[in-house]
Design an enzyme around this catalytic site. Structure first.
Site, short mmCIF file in Angstrom:
data_model
loop_
_atom_site.label_atom_id
_atom_site.label_comp_id
_atom_site.label_asym_id
_atom_site.label_seq_id
_atom_site.Cartn_x
_atom_site.Cartn_y
_atom_site.Cartn_z
N THR A 108 3.21 4.61 1.25
CA THR A 108 4.35 4.85 2.20
C THR A 108 3.57 5.35 3.55
O THR A 108 4.33 4.95 4.48
CB THR A 108 5.25 5.73 1.39
OG1 THR A 108 5.81 5.12 0.25
CG2 THR A 108 6.36 6.22 2.63
N GLY A 162 0.67 -1.31 0.05
CA GLY A 162 -0.01 0.07 -0.09
C GLY A 162 0.81 1.47 0.01
O GLY A 162 1.87 1.15 -0.38
N ALA A 211 6.45 -8.07 -13.51
CA ALA A 211 7.73 -8.63 -12.74
C ALA A 211 7.88 -10.24 -13.09
O ALA A 211 6.62 -10.69 -13.44
CB ALA A 211 7.50 -8.47 -11.23
N CYS A 219 1.70 -0.51 -8.53
CA CYS A 219 2.73 -0.02 -8.07
C CYS A 219 3.99 0.39 -9.10
O CYS A 219 5.03 0.92 -8.78
CB CYS A 219 3.34 -0.82 -6.91
SG CYS A 219 3.40 -2.69 -7.59
N VAL A 238 0.78 4.72 4.99
CA VAL A 238 0.39 3.78 5.80
C VAL A 238 1.27 2.68 6.20
O VAL A 238 1.25 2.19 7.53
CB VAL A 238 -1.03 3.03 5.24
CG1 VAL A 238 -1.66 1.80 6.27
CG2 VAL A 238 -2.17 3.96 4.80
N GLY A 239 2.17 2.49 5.28
CA GLY A 239 3.10 1.49 5.60
C GLY A 239 4.07 1.72 6.89
O GLY A 239 4.69 0.75 7.46
N GLU A 259 5.82 -3.58 1.04
CA GLU A 259 5.95 -3.19 -0.49
C GLU A 259 5.25 -1.76 -0.86
O GLU A 259 4.01 -2.04 -0.65
CB GLU A 259 5.80 -4.17 -1.24
CG GLU A 259 6.00 -4.10 -2.63
CD GLU A 259 5.08 -3.37 -3.77
OE1 GLU A 259 5.47 -2.14 -3.85
OE2 GLU A 259 4.01 -3.95 -4.19
#
Length: 401
Positions: A156, A154, A370, A210, A158-159, A176
């Site tokens: 930055t 999520g 990815a 992201c 909240v992280g 992440e």
């Protein structure tokens, strides 16, 4: 005292766990198209991307099955989101998944598929559990000492809160967070390849990945020619129903995202930038539709320093690779980056110690997506976590000597 979920987990060897993951893989594959349509309906991704999202999960299951023949060790309960559940399970962990409150149907559908496989193998379906709700539920998971590892994907902002709460109780956070991904196009690059790559990386998922490309550095020798090509490509993008064939850009996920889009446009104007293409909320379409947007602005403008989860691509002109690398590294996020060049010397500079400071460093491919065999994650305010391939599986286990 062992945690209750672990005491109820059969002590089966990793290869046997791999066989159960293989069954999950087949069950997901059978429902791939239906799950992909559900993702598209709930989130707004175009259908090929929705199906691709499910296929990523299937591919990770394949990876986890192979991993099951190479690992051993003790169990550690963890909370990880669906894309990573295969590796968490093959390492012997029960899974508690809290999805986004706005995509509950996709989360329920996947969880029911996995639980059926577990119960068919005489294992409790609760080994793959799902909770729904808002921030209070997420905070409860972060604070609970029974959850040894909390994986959060999520923002930055909240992280930082999640990581701090988990670390305060000596738990293990796996973060992440935000990306502010850049592409550099040198004067010796294959311009047509770069245009195609950047178009999908910046417009795909309506800019809500992201790994979406948000910054574009163009060598001064090709800047005008490249922008002409890119704007022409943007003009051909079909916007509309994500389930309709030929649509490349669906709606934004929420009205809040539309507000962020409009606010970013105002910030661009007030900070000396200009819109080269797009810049409109498409109110004539029913839903949260906006035009993918290309801007020209200073690399150090405040609006450029933060990830805005919408399809806005900021462009800049650079004199050489060294300048482009400095600007690529100047933001606080460090997830994905890419260089388009045909010069091998540039490649070594880009991938070397003085090159990109991101966790994912690409050459002649876009920033989005990815390879599941490689570790996925980023540096700086992206959180430092690594998921999926390489030796990322070690995070889901205890180390003993």
């Amino acid at each position: 005292m062992p945690h209750e979920p672990v005491t109820r987990t059969p002590q089966m060897p990793a290869p046997k766990r791999g066989q159960i993951i293989l069954e999950m893989r087949h069950a997901l594959s059978e429902k791939c198209e239906a799950l992909g349509r559900l993702v598209a309906l709930e989130m707004g991704k175009i259908l090929p991307e929705g199906v691709g999202e499910v296929q990523e999960y299937i591919d990770v299951c394949d990876y986890a099955v192979g991993l099951s023949r190479m690992i051993g060790g003790a169990l550690a309960p963890s909370e990880i989101y669906g894309w990573n559940s295969a590796i968490g399970l093959v390492c012997g962990n029960p899974i508690l998944w809290k999805g986004a409150p706005t995509t509950s149907l996709s989360a329920v559908a996947v969880t029911k598929i996995l639980q059926k496989v577990l119960e068919r193998n005489k294992l409790p379906g609760a080994l793959c559990s799902l909770v729904s709700g808002g921030a209070d539920i997420g905070e409860g998971i972060a604070r609970d000492p029974r959850v040894d590892l909390v994986s959060f994907t999520g923002s930055t902002e909240v992280g930082k809160k999640v990581g701090t709460i988990v670390q305060q109780r000596f738990g293990r956070p796996l973060l992440e967070l935000g990306g502010n991904n850049a592409v550099i196009v040198m004067d010796d690059a294959d311009l047509d390849l770069a245009v195609r790559s950047i178009l999908f990386a910046a417009v795909g998922t309506a800019g809500q990945r992201c790994t979406t490309t948000r910054r574009l550095f163009l060598h001064e020798k090709i800047q005008k020619k490249f922008l002409d090509k890119l704007i022409a490509a943007y003009a051909q993008v079909k916007i509309g129903d994500p389930l309709e064939s030929g649509v490349l850009c669906g709606p934004l996920h929420t009205k809040t995202a539309v507000n962020l889009y409009n606010r970013a446009l105002r910030d661009i104007q007030s900070q000396g930038g200009k819109v080269l293409y797009g810049g409109k909320h498409l109110t004539d379409l029913q839903g949260n539709f906006v035009m993918p947007t290309i801007t020209e602005i200073s690399h150090d403008a405040e609006v450029v320093q933060h990830e805005v989860f919408v399809p806005i691509l900021h462009t800049f002109t650079v004199k050489n690779l060294e300048e482009a690398i400095r600007h690529n590294n100047s933001v606080k996020q460090g997830l994905s980056s890419s260089l388009f060049t045909s010069n091998i010397e540039n490649v070594f500079k880009w991938t070397g110690p003085s090159g990109s400071d991101c966790g994912i460093v690409n050459v002649n491919i876009p920033t989005n997506g990815a390879e599941i065999g490689g570790a996925f994650g980023g540096e700086k305010e992206t959180g430092g976590g690594r998921e999926s391939g390489s030796d990322s599986w070690k995070q889901y286990m205890r180390r003993q000597t």
